[in-house]
Motif scaffolding. Sequence first.
Motif, PDB file in Angstrom:
ATOM      1  N   PRO A  21       0.836  -1.184   0.031  1.00 48.04           N
ATOM      2  CA  PRO A  21       0.085  -0.008  -0.050  1.00 48.04           C
ATOM      3  C   PRO A  21       0.914   1.138  -0.046  1.00 48.04           C
ATOM      4  N   GLY A  22       0.436   2.237  -0.267  1.00 47.48           N
ATOM      5  CA  GLY A  22       1.102   3.598  -0.171  1.00 47.48           C
ATOM      6  C   GLY A  22       1.271   4.167   1.148  1.00 47.48           C
ATOM      7  N   GLY A  23       2.346   4.894   1.330  1.00 53.75           N
ATOM      8  CA  GLY A  23       2.507   5.448   2.497  1.00 53.75           C
ATOM      9  C   GLY A  23       3.387   4.809   3.611  1.00 53.75           C
ATOM     10  N   ILE A  24       4.039   3.762   3.102  1.00 54.55           N
ATOM     11  CA  ILE A  24       4.913   3.150   3.892  1.00 54.55           C
ATOM     12  C   ILE A  24       6.055   2.503   3.076  1.00 54.55           C
ATOM     13  N   THR A  25       7.203   2.428   3.587  1.00 58.78           N
ATOM     14  CA  THR A  25       8.285   1.927   2.893  1.00 58.78           C
ATOM     15  C   THR A  25       8.410   0.364   2.790  1.00 58.78           C
ATOM     16  N   SER A  26       9.087   0.126   1.828  1.00 59.33           N
ATOM     17  CA  SER A  26       9.385  -1.366   1.435  1.00 59.33           C
ATOM     18  C   SER A  26       9.982  -2.074   2.720  1.00 59.33           C
ATOM     19  N   HIS A  27      10.875  -1.373   3.359  1.00 58.94           N
ATOM     20  CA  HIS A  27      11.331  -2.005   4.490  1.00 58.94           C
ATOM     21  C   HIS A  27      10.157  -2.325   5.616  1.00 58.94           C
ATOM     22  N   GLY A  58      13.913  -5.603  -5.085  1.00 61.05           N
ATOM     23  CA  GLY A  58      13.544  -4.294  -5.683  1.00 61.05           C
ATOM     24  C   GLY A  58      12.604  -3.408  -4.559  1.00 61.05           C
ATOM     25  N   THR A  59      12.937  -2.319  -4.220  1.00 61.50           N
ATOM     26  CA  THR A  59      12.030  -1.595  -3.453  1.00 61.50           C
ATOM     27  C   THR A  59      11.043  -0.965  -4.348  1.00 61.50           C
ATOM     28  N   LEU A  60      10.126  -0.234  -3.407  1.00 62.29           N
ATOM     29  CA  LEU A  60       9.038   0.906  -3.988  1.00 62.29           C
ATOM     30  C   LEU A  60       9.281   2.037  -3.148  1.00 62.29           C
ATOM     31  N   ASP A  61       9.198   3.273  -3.749  1.00 63.75           N
ATOM     32  CA  ASP A  61       9.227   4.498  -2.989  1.00 63.75           C
ATOM     33  C   ASP A  61       7.836   4.219  -2.064  1.00 63.75           C
ATOM     34  N   PRO A  62       7.809   5.118  -0.801  1.00 66.65           N
ATOM     35  CA  PRO A  62       6.792   5.131   0.104  1.00 66.65           C
ATOM     36  C   PRO A  62       5.304   5.536  -0.816  1.00 66.65           C
ATOM     37  N   MET A  63       5.452   6.475  -1.644  1.00 62.63           N
ATOM     38  CA  MET A  63       4.253   7.153  -2.330  1.00 62.63           C
ATOM     39  C   MET A  63       3.752   5.756  -3.269  1.00 62.63           C
ATOM     40  N   ASP A 118      10.995  15.261  -8.101  1.00 57.37           N
ATOM     41  CA  ASP A 118      10.435  14.569  -9.437  1.00 57.37           C
ATOM     42  C   ASP A 118       8.863  14.064  -9.370  1.00 57.37           C
ATOM     43  N   ASP A 119       8.486  13.965  -7.847  1.00 58.89           N
ATOM     44  CA  ASP A 119       7.227  13.308  -7.788  1.00 58.89           C
ATOM     45  C   ASP A 119       6.646  14.320  -6.618  1.00 58.89           C
ATOM     46  N   ALA A 120       5.193  14.047  -6.454  1.00 59.20           N
ATOM     47  CA  ALA A 120       4.155  14.906  -5.515  1.00 59.20           C
ATOM     48  C   ALA A 120       4.765  15.160  -4.246  1.00 59.20           C
ATOM     49  N   GLU A 121       5.722  14.207  -3.710  1.00 62.25           N
ATOM     50  CA  GLU A 121       6.033  14.471  -2.354  1.00 62.25           C
ATOM     51  C   GLU A 121       7.014  15.769  -2.158  1.00 62.25           C
TER      52      GLU A 121
END
Length: 301
Positions: A13-19, A38-43, A82-85
């Motif tokens: 889900p969004g809002g959390i880190t892959s860790h 491979g990770t995903l950004d928190p957003m 380069d993103d909305a954050e």
Amino acid sequence: MHSASGILLVDKPGGITSHDVVARTRRAFGTRKIGHAGTLDPMATGLLVLGIEGATRLLTYLVGLDKTYEATIRLGAATTTDDAEGEIVRTADPEVLAAATDERIARGAAALTGRISQVPSTFSAIKVDGKRAYDLARAGQDVALKAREVTVSRFAVGEVRRTAGAVDLDVVVDCSSGTYIRALARDLGDDLGVGGHLTILRRTRIGPFGIADAHALDGLATGSLPTLLAPADVAARVLGRLDVTTAEARDLRHGKKLVGAASRIDGERAAAVDPEGTLVGIVERRGDALKSAMNMPEVHA
């Protein structure tokens, strides 16, 4: 302790880190031996591939697989990340934004398709002199990352929504590992002279694994753990399968070559599977022979 070994597909889900996802999975399965491919950004949301127990050894063969993303790019403003954050650093004049027609957008996306040179986002996990680029950037240091060659095999623009001060594009991107979708948004905006950044990002595929088969993260807390993908099945889907005899399996585990067996596989590597359907390891060509490049831990009843 839960001793399951295998691959788990999770829909982050969004809002959390892959860790954070890894930490929750560790608690659910009662083991610390969990890694990701491979990770995903928190957003970002979408597919994470996790290896549990002995299957963590497979992750090195999964991290480089091609990926598919669904994203929304906002044209008309550039941000620090380069993103909305990030903070908006530049906006486009209304007449300049209006000149970014559907046809020009399509040409810009086409120019970013194929084998391209891409400078990763400054706020990325790439290490510079041993430190993460995003840590240096947040500390106010100038970060100059080198361009890298990546492959974007599809950059398809879907719905285009125009509002006052912005143009939102729904896109689908098929790309090689290491491609930054944020950088595509930035570069498309720069090409059009209006600035651009990412507002939504969802990973829907990693190699042969799709989001439709992923498990919701909340489901791990219910006490009913999902069935893991068997290491033999995963490795065979990615690398191809080599069926070996019990004697050959024993030789591979002992570091011996299978002389004259190179013709039995199509590529440079394959998943060696014993008669019981257990993954012995990954074999690779050595002349006309096959030798184990990675052995799985033996499971004893």
